[in-house]
Design a protein around this motif. Structure first.
Motif: not given
Ligand code: ACO
Length: 325
Positions: A223-232, A234-239, A319-323
């Protein structure tokens, strides 16, 4: 809307190192097993009198000193933790008192290993809405208090520490430019803390070594691998950036194999992912805060870089953030 960015960073790490060789004397394990399965070589363990709040205060003080902001001018303090000194007062109130931030609103957030990013995103909203001008965001964990030190499947993974940042308004294009917060409560059973129930009629019950972490490692891994890859993604797309625009990923440090698997899934170069799990193990919410601190201190992250912070944790929460640095 105001651009909100990271003004300064701080950290606190307990002095005491617990190496894999030390652990091999405590449970049936080996440096070879721990290193090959997790990438961890050693972790820091807080002293008996070194509390979660002490580490939070240490990290907060460094972030404040680096910013030059008068502590009396801090307007919001959020502490992310799943290992507070006690249920109350909140760690944020203890930090407020220690640093003399008399004007600040103060509260804690519980989002396990995603806590720092949940707190960062919450603080950003408070600043953008005009509620406050700045915020101290702190992640502090004394996970060693929640570990069954006879359980080799969990005790080799975790460590103690704290990290902090001061958030404030910054000039575009700098700032926290996107956020993604997600929860999958259906996976909550994969990692829990076994706690003691107390009832007035159960006086015969003996105190035990509860509470301690119980975990289904292999299931969590997937779950960790899938969740982190998806979070990256989505956050990149939003940015509005492509994965190839990302200069650094600073991920939650739970297992180096998880980090490698995320890199592979995203087809993203592992050399651009900051890893310090070998020195500290999994410090829950504090992992990303300390990793970001070190990546900046080591001058890996430079002005103008696109940095992605990404986490997953018990809950499950990701969770993910682009800074833009
Ligand atoms: N030393 C030696 N042997 C061990 C140890 C140890 N410390 N721990 C377990 N083993 C044994 C097991 O008993 C098992 O033996 P068996 O085959 O005879 O039954 C064998 O090693 C393999 O165990 P697995 O659990 O299959 O090992 P795996 O390769 O899955 O690695 C690990 C375990 C490291 C826990 C991995 O599953 C993992 O990292 N999962 C994710 C954990 C995680 O991310 N947790 C935190 C998430 S949330 C948060 O951070 C708050």
């Amino acid at each position: 809307m105001a651009n909100v960015g990271i003004i300064s960073l701080g950290h606190y790490l307990p002095e005491r190192r617990l190496t894999n060789a030390d652990l091999a004397k405590m449970v049936e394990t080996s440096d070879e097993w721990i290193t090959s399965r997790t990438g961890i070589k050693e972790r820091r363990i807080a002293g008996t009198k070194e509390k979660t709040s002490d580490m939070a205060i240490g990290a907060a003080r460094e972030a404040l000193e680096k910013s030059g902001l008068d502590p009396a001018k801090v307007e919001l303090i959020i502490v992310a933790t799943i290992s507070p000194d006690s249920n109350f007062p909140s760690m944020a109130c203890l930090v407020q008192k220690a640093i003399g931030a008399k004007k600040a609103t103060a509260f804690d957030i519980s989002a396990a290993c995603s806590g720092f990013l949940y707190a960062l995103t919450t603080a950003k909203q408070f600043i953008q809405s005009g509620f406050c001008k700045n915020a101290l965001v702190i992640a502090s964990e004394k996970i060693s208090n929640l570990i069954d030190w006879n359980d080799r499947s969990t005790c080799v993974l975790f460590g103690d520490g704290a990290g902090a940042c001061l958030l404030g308004t910054v000039r575009a294009p700098r700032g926290v430019i996107s956020e993604y917060l997600h929860a999958q409560g259906q996976f909550g059973d994969l990692m829990t803390v076994k706690t003691a129930e107390r009832h007035p009629l159960d006086q015969h019950k003996k105190e035990t070594h509860l509470p301690y972490v119980v975990m289904q490692g292999q299931e969590l891994f997937k779950v960790a691998v899938n969740s982190m890859a998806e979070a990256v993604q989505i956050a990149a797309k939003k940015a509005k950036i492509k994965l190839s625009d990302i200069d650094w990923v600073v991920p939650h440090q739970a297992n180096d194999r998880i980090i490698s698997a995320v890199a592979k899934k995203l087809n993203f170069p592992k050399e651009k992912i900051f890893v310090n799990i070998d020195k500290y193990g999994n410090m829950s919410a504090a992992s990303i805060a300390v990793a970001l601190y070190e990546a900046v201190e080591q001058q890996k992250i430079k002005k103008g870089d696109h940095v992605v912070l990404v986490a997953f944790g018990a809950g499950l929460v990701s969770a993910a953030n682009v800074v833009r640095w």
